[in-house]
Design an enzyme around this catalytic site. Sequence first.
Site, PDB file in Angstrom:
ATOM      1  N   ARG A 199      42.351  41.072  43.244  1.00 51.04           N
ATOM      2  CA  ARG A 199      41.077  40.594  43.872  1.00 51.04           C
ATOM      3  C   ARG A 199      41.316  42.563  44.875  1.00 51.04           C
ATOM      4  O   ARG A 199      42.272  43.079  44.917  1.00 51.04           O
ATOM      5  CB  ARG A 199      40.901  40.189  45.746  1.00 51.04           C
ATOM      6  CG  ARG A 199      39.854  38.517  45.230  1.00 51.04           C
ATOM      7  CD  ARG A 199      39.952  37.932  45.897  1.00 51.04           C
ATOM      8  NE  ARG A 199      39.816  36.504  46.491  1.00 51.04           N
ATOM      9  CZ  ARG A 199      40.572  35.592  46.232  1.00 51.04           C
ATOM     10  NH1 ARG A 199      41.914  35.618  46.057  1.00 51.04           N
ATOM     11  NH2 ARG A 199      40.190  34.221  45.867  1.00 51.04           N
ATOM     12  N   LYS A 209      42.733  35.058  49.834  1.00 56.34           N
ATOM     13  CA  LYS A 209      41.295  34.613  51.147  1.00 56.34           C
ATOM     14  C   LYS A 209      41.677  33.316  52.018  1.00 56.34           C
ATOM     15  O   LYS A 209      42.985  33.137  51.166  1.00 56.34           O
ATOM     16  CB  LYS A 209      40.411  33.927  50.155  1.00 56.34           C
ATOM     17  CG  LYS A 209      39.403  35.215  49.927  1.00 56.34           C
ATOM     18  CD  LYS A 209      38.010  34.607  48.639  1.00 56.34           C
ATOM     19  CE  LYS A 209      37.347  35.518  48.620  1.00 56.34           C
ATOM     20  NZ  LYS A 209      35.714  34.980  47.917  1.00 56.34           N
ATOM     21  N   HIS A 222      35.669  44.218  40.768  1.00 56.72           N
ATOM     22  CA  HIS A 222      35.612  42.128  40.053  1.00 56.72           C
ATOM     23  C   HIS A 222      35.112  42.605  38.973  1.00 56.72           C
ATOM     24  O   HIS A 222      35.770  41.249  38.429  1.00 56.72           O
ATOM     25  CB  HIS A 222      33.890  42.338  41.544  1.00 56.72           C
ATOM     26  CG  HIS A 222      34.714  40.280  41.793  1.00 56.72           C
ATOM     27  ND1 HIS A 222      35.288  40.252  42.133  1.00 56.72           N
ATOM     28  CD2 HIS A 222      34.342  38.935  41.039  1.00 56.72           C
ATOM     29  CE1 HIS A 222      34.997  38.959  42.239  1.00 56.72           C
ATOM     30  NE2 HIS A 222      34.342  38.609  41.576  1.00 56.72           N
ATOM     31  N   ARG A 231      38.664  42.080  37.424  1.00 61.19           N
ATOM     32  CA  ARG A 231      39.286  40.615  37.783  1.00 61.19           C
ATOM     33  C   ARG A 231      38.713  39.336  37.138  1.00 61.19           C
ATOM     34  O   ARG A 231      39.429  38.326  35.760  1.00 61.19           O
ATOM     35  CB  ARG A 231      38.788  40.051  39.062  1.00 61.19           C
ATOM     36  CG  ARG A 231      39.516  38.671  39.268  1.00 61.19           C
ATOM     37  CD  ARG A 231      38.984  38.545  41.208  1.00 61.19           C
ATOM     38  NE  ARG A 231      38.877  37.750  41.864  1.00 61.19           N
ATOM     39  CZ  ARG A 231      40.140  36.794  42.373  1.00 61.19           C
ATOM     40  NH1 ARG A 231      41.292  37.149  41.693  1.00 61.19           N
ATOM     41  NH2 ARG A 231      40.220  35.464  42.579  1.00 61.19           N
ATOM     42  N   HIS A 245      41.734  30.609  43.143  1.00 64.13           N
ATOM     43  CA  HIS A 245      40.538  29.424  44.014  1.00 64.13           C
ATOM     44  C   HIS A 245      41.191  28.560  43.885  1.00 64.13           C
ATOM     45  O   HIS A 245      42.169  28.086  43.107  1.00 64.13           O
ATOM     46  CB  HIS A 245      39.685  29.661  41.913  1.00 64.13           C
ATOM     47  CG  HIS A 245      39.329  30.910  41.844  1.00 64.13           C
ATOM     48  ND1 HIS A 245      39.387  31.135  40.710  1.00 64.13           N
ATOM     49  CD2 HIS A 245      39.083  32.375  42.543  1.00 64.13           C
ATOM     50  CE1 HIS A 245      38.320  31.462  40.305  1.00 64.13           C
ATOM     51  NE2 HIS A 245      38.502  32.815  41.382  1.00 64.13           N
ATOM     52  N   TYR A 271      34.143  32.443  36.407  1.00 64.38           N
ATOM     53  CA  TYR A 271      34.664  33.847  35.661  1.00 64.38           C
ATOM     54  C   TYR A 271      35.509  33.889  33.876  1.00 64.38           C
ATOM     55  O   TYR A 271      35.472  34.429  33.473  1.00 64.38           O
ATOM     56  CB  TYR A 271      36.487  33.682  36.759  1.00 64.38           C
ATOM     57  CG  TYR A 271      35.938  34.281  38.376  1.00 64.38           C
ATOM     58  CD1 TYR A 271      36.271  35.887  38.168  1.00 64.38           C
ATOM     59  CD2 TYR A 271      35.743  34.023  39.007  1.00 64.38           C
ATOM     60  CE1 TYR A 271      36.068  36.670  39.453  1.00 64.38           C
ATOM     61  CE2 TYR A 271      35.389  34.614  40.557  1.00 64.38           C
ATOM     62  CZ  TYR A 271      35.268  35.313  40.402  1.00 64.38           C
ATOM     63  OH  TYR A 271      35.269  35.862  41.641  1.00 64.38           O
TER      64      TYR A 271
END
Length: 267
Positions: free
Chosen positions: A125, A149, A215, A218, A241, A250
């Site tokens: 990210r 995250k 992004h 990614r 994730h 994705y």
Amino acid sequence: MDGLSHKTLKNYREMLTSFHSQVDKHITKITTDDIRTYIGYLADERRLKDSSIQTHINTLRSFFSWLDMEDIIKKNPMRKIRSLKIDRMKARRPLSPEELEQLRDGCCSYKEKALVEFLVSSGCRLNEVTGIRTDQIDWQSRSVVVLGKGHKERTVYFSVRAKLMLREYLSCRKGGEALFASTRKPYAAMSPRAVEKALQRIGERAGETRRIYPHLMRHTFATNALHGGMDITTIQHLLGHSDPKTTLIYAELRPDAIRYAYEKVIA
């Protein structure tokens, strides 16, 4: 506004300020026509893409809904404003092998080459990349632990090509502790916005018609990994994730990849 990040609040403030600068009326006097005129201004004068215009619309919808709920306005002017029809699949389409090569050709320095190769081979990210220091890199295993995250740590890897470009970049830059540092003293880490601008410039030089952003790199990583035969659970772990359904969004399978898998296993 509780629970929103500082960046999100900043973006809301900027969009509402932009709206106020164009629609110079008391909040209770603003009409649906005023908002339609503003949307036209965003498209015709600022030449924003539909996805960006929709973000403005969403912000205004939230703002006027709050004013309505608090009884600050008698009538919500956003009720008749419809959302734009946006092709989400097209916007999310990863870079093809040809487009990636064109992007590489658009790089003018080892720093730019290292940035492209690291992003597309690690799947990091944006905020993760800007937080990496050079002393965190394990050059032998071509890996680094990033903070993702929810403050969750995970190990990501990068390609041999990325390693070579990073080595060249680090050997000729002036200084800095960050993996990707600014060119001016005190050589602080590149900000997320600086990385976004760098990729956009590379894309423009490469002749890309769509905007190149972190992004997208990614997304390209995930798709390439899936096409290369990597297990979806492994891709999920590398991307950080918590839900495998997010990983499937994705990792996009092209029709040619589906046919290849069929021929290999069934035919």
